[in-house]
Design an enzyme around this catalytic site. Sequence first.
Site, PDB file in Angstrom:
ATOM      1  N   GLY A  51      80.516   6.457   6.317  1.00  0.00           N
ATOM      2  CA  GLY A  51      79.351   6.775   5.591  1.00  0.00           C
ATOM      3  C   GLY A  51      79.289   8.164   4.791  1.00  0.00           C
ATOM      4  N   HIS A  52      80.389   8.432   4.265  1.00  0.00           N
ATOM      5  CA  HIS A  52      80.206   9.927   3.294  1.00  0.00           C
ATOM      6  C   HIS A  52      81.624   9.641   2.631  1.00  0.00           C
ATOM      7  CE1 HIS A  52      82.599  10.922   6.852  1.00  0.00           C
ATOM      8  NE2 HIS A  52      83.623  11.446   5.924  1.00  0.00           N
ATOM      9  N   ALA A  53      81.595  10.624   1.584  1.00  0.00           N
ATOM     10  CA  ALA A  53      82.805  10.815   0.549  1.00  0.00           C
ATOM     11  C   ALA A  53      83.125  12.195   0.583  1.00  0.00           C
ATOM     12  CB  ALA A  53      82.398  10.345  -0.642  1.00  0.00           C
ATOM     13  N   ARG A  98      83.895   6.209   2.081  1.00  0.00           N
ATOM     14  CA  ARG A  98      84.439   5.629   3.330  1.00  0.00           C
ATOM     15  C   ARG A  98      83.327   5.259   4.483  1.00  0.00           C
ATOM     16  NH1 ARG A  98      87.441  10.407   3.986  1.00  0.00           N
ATOM     17  NH2 ARG A  98      86.977  10.134   1.691  1.00  0.00           N
ATOM     18  N   TYR A 123      79.706  14.275   0.377  1.00  0.00           N
ATOM     19  CA  TYR A 123      78.600  13.552   0.026  1.00  0.00           C
ATOM     20  C   TYR A 123      77.863  12.542   1.135  1.00  0.00           C
ATOM     21  CZ  TYR A 123      79.801  14.002  -5.016  1.00  0.00           C
ATOM     22  OH  TYR A 123      79.995  14.464  -6.181  1.00  0.00           O
TER      23      TYR A 123
END
Length: 137
Positions: A51-53, A98, A123
């Site tokens: 749940g981030h980049a 992802r 992010y």
Amino acid sequence: MSLSKCKLIDLPKISDPRGNLTFIEENRHFPFDIKRVYYLYDVPGGAERGGHAHREMNQMIIAMSGSFDVVLDDGFERKRFHMNRSYYALYVAPMVWREIDNFSSGAVLLSLASNFYDESDYYREYDHFLRDVRGGK
């Protein structure tokens, strides 16, 4: 697009009746130096991770045990990878969102990262990520 850079990499597998061996060599099997290694385990059924980049970090994801799915998203396209073999590594380029789900019981995810932990590289909000990738920033 960043997603075009993401791919499954076959790692060397040496078969032996006593058990198989796979090895990883930095800058040989993937294009970065390893600065951090971490692993996820004991993930409860139905839970999601990721749940981030990352702005700059390169990453390799390996299913050391069990299985899970990795959904990659570059802001324009999404692709799901089912990870269930310890001799496959998924290369995740910078600026790719992802999400990781569908963990089997006993799954262990190994991550090899190009950077030390740095919160400013993340992010955490999908709309901020989309704004930057679609705005060309």
